[in-house]
Design a protein around this motif. Structure first.
Motif, short mmCIF file in Angstrom:
data_model
loop_
_atom_site.label_atom_id
_atom_site.label_comp_id
_atom_site.label_asym_id
_atom_site.label_seq_id
_atom_site.Cartn_x
_atom_site.Cartn_y
_atom_site.Cartn_z
N LYS A 108 36.29 0.64 -47.67
CA LYS A 108 36.07 0.67 -46.22
C LYS A 108 35.84 2.09 -45.74
O LYS A 108 36.38 2.53 -44.73
CB LYS A 108 37.24 0.03 -45.49
CG LYS A 108 37.46 -1.43 -45.86
CD LYS A 108 38.67 -1.99 -45.16
CE LYS A 108 38.96 -3.35 -45.75
NZ LYS A 108 40.35 -3.74 -45.60
N VAL A 141 22.58 -0.84 -46.46
CA VAL A 141 22.42 -0.79 -45.00
C VAL A 141 20.92 -0.75 -44.65
O VAL A 141 20.47 -1.43 -43.73
CB VAL A 141 23.18 0.40 -44.39
CG1 VAL A 141 22.78 0.62 -42.92
CG2 VAL A 141 24.68 0.19 -44.50
N SER A 177 25.87 1.64 -51.05
CA SER A 177 26.21 1.02 -49.78
C SER A 177 25.22 1.44 -48.70
O SER A 177 24.76 0.62 -47.90
CB SER A 177 27.64 1.38 -49.38
OG SER A 177 28.01 0.70 -48.20
N ASP A 234 31.15 -2.31 -48.94
CA ASP A 234 31.65 -0.99 -48.58
C ASP A 234 33.02 -0.82 -49.22
O ASP A 234 34.05 -1.02 -48.58
CB ASP A 234 31.72 -0.86 -47.05
CG ASP A 234 32.35 0.45 -46.58
OD1 ASP A 234 32.47 1.39 -47.40
OD2 ASP A 234 32.74 0.52 -45.40
N GLN A 258 28.93 4.81 -52.78
CA GLN A 258 28.64 5.09 -51.38
C GLN A 258 27.13 5.14 -51.16
O GLN A 258 26.62 4.67 -50.14
CB GLN A 258 29.31 6.39 -50.96
CG GLN A 258 30.83 6.32 -51.06
CD GLN A 258 31.50 7.61 -50.64
OE1 GLN A 258 31.19 8.15 -49.58
NE2 GLN A 258 32.40 8.11 -51.47
N VAL A 287 25.18 -3.29 -41.01
CA VAL A 287 26.40 -2.73 -41.63
C VAL A 287 27.29 -3.79 -42.27
O VAL A 287 28.36 -3.48 -42.76
CB VAL A 287 27.21 -1.86 -40.64
CG1 VAL A 287 26.37 -0.68 -40.17
CG2 VAL A 287 27.73 -2.67 -39.46
N ARG A 288 26.80 -5.03 -42.33
CA ARG A 288 27.53 -6.09 -43.04
C ARG A 288 27.15 -6.02 -44.52
O ARG A 288 26.46 -6.87 -45.05
CB ARG A 288 27.17 -7.47 -42.46
CG ARG A 288 27.55 -7.67 -41.00
CD ARG A 288 29.05 -7.77 -40.81
NE ARG A 288 29.60 -8.90 -41.53
CZ ARG A 288 30.30 -9.88 -40.99
NH1 ARG A 288 30.53 -9.88 -39.69
NH2 ARG A 288 30.79 -10.85 -41.74
N GLU A 342 32.86 3.37 -44.81
CA GLU A 342 31.74 3.48 -43.88
C GLU A 342 30.93 4.75 -44.17
O GLU A 342 30.80 5.64 -43.33
CB GLU A 342 32.21 3.44 -42.42
CG GLU A 342 32.89 2.15 -42.06
CD GLU A 342 33.44 2.11 -40.64
OE1 GLU A 342 33.18 3.04 -39.84
OE2 GLU A 342 34.15 1.14 -40.34
N TRP A 379 28.01 5.78 -43.99
CA TRP A 379 26.69 5.77 -43.37
C TRP A 379 26.84 5.84 -41.87
O TRP A 379 27.89 5.58 -41.30
CB TRP A 379 25.90 4.50 -43.73
CG TRP A 379 26.71 3.36 -44.27
CD1 TRP A 379 26.80 2.96 -45.57
CD2 TRP A 379 27.58 2.48 -43.53
NE1 TRP A 379 27.65 1.88 -45.68
CE2 TRP A 379 28.15 1.56 -44.44
CE3 TRP A 379 27.94 2.36 -42.20
CZ2 TRP A 379 29.03 0.56 -44.08
CZ3 TRP A 379 28.84 1.37 -41.82
CH2 TRP A 379 29.35 0.48 -42.77
N ARG A 380 25.75 6.25 -41.24
CA ARG A 380 25.64 6.25 -39.78
C ARG A 380 24.15 6.17 -39.44
O ARG A 380 23.32 6.20 -40.34
CB ARG A 380 26.30 7.48 -39.16
CG ARG A 380 25.62 8.80 -39.49
CD ARG A 380 26.42 9.97 -38.88
NE ARG A 380 25.82 11.26 -39.14
CZ ARG A 380 24.98 11.90 -38.33
NH1 ARG A 380 24.62 11.35 -37.17
NH2 ARG A 380 24.50 13.09 -38.64
#
Length: 192
Positions: free
Chosen positions: A48, A121, A117, A45, A114, A41-42, A50, A52-53
């Protein structure tokens, strides 16, 4: 002055995914997986958000997904050979991390950023696994683009989709090198 890291550059210039069918036991433990996911996850993004999961698919879950392939909406139009191939991805795996793109509502950050990003990941997790000595491969396959499959088996919401299935395990057979792009043919230099 830049402070080069020759070992990191050597890894990036020579990295090679391992075919999923060549990955076996052991697989990373839950404790060993956390640093890989932390590294993954670095990524860029913007905002900020996030977007994704992760869903970690262990052996029993993979068996359930394999069984569900034949009954999802998209399977009705396919030959048995294509269904069997899709099932093998789950049947032959011991550990898979599904990277889920989660589109966040934003007036500033376009959806495509997104998506990028979430793709970053996937590559981050792939590279973190490889540099840690694990074999890894990034796959998708038609079932993860089938809404009924991902809703029923992974519980994805309407704003979510699978960006990648990252297969992890111990390499059992080293892959041969494959042809790489001619980098000079891909570059356009603009100086004005």
């Amino acid at each position: 002055m830049p402070a080069p890291n020759p070992q990191a550059m050597e890894f990036l210039q020579t990295r090679r995914s391992r075919p999923a069918k060549t990955l076996g036991l052991p697989v990373p433990t839950r404790a060993e997986l956390i640093p890989l996911l932390t590294a993954a996850v670095r990524v860029p993004d913007h905002g900020k958000l996030e977007p994704w999961r992760f869903i970690v698919l262990e052996r029993a879950a993979l068996e359930r997904l394999s069984s569900a392939v034949a009954s999802c909406d998209g399977a009705a139009q396919l030959e048995e050979k294509a269904i069997a191939k899709a099932r093998r991805q789950y049947d032959e795996a011991d550990l898979v991390v599904a990277v889920i793109e989660v589109q966040q509502a934003s007036g500033k950050i376009p959806g495509i950023e997104q998506t990028y990003s979430a793709g970053a990941v996937c590559l981050g997790l792939l590279n973190a696994a490889l540099v840690s000595g694990w074999g890894a491969n990034w796959l998708t396959g038609w079932p993860v683009h089938d809404r009924s499959f991902v809703s029923d088996t992974l519980g994805l919401d309407a704003n979510e989709r699978v960006a990648g299935l990252i297969h992890l395990g111990t390499e059992t057979d080293a892959p041969s090198e494959r042809p790489r792009p001619d980098i000079e043919a891909l570059i356009t230099w603009l100086d004005k």
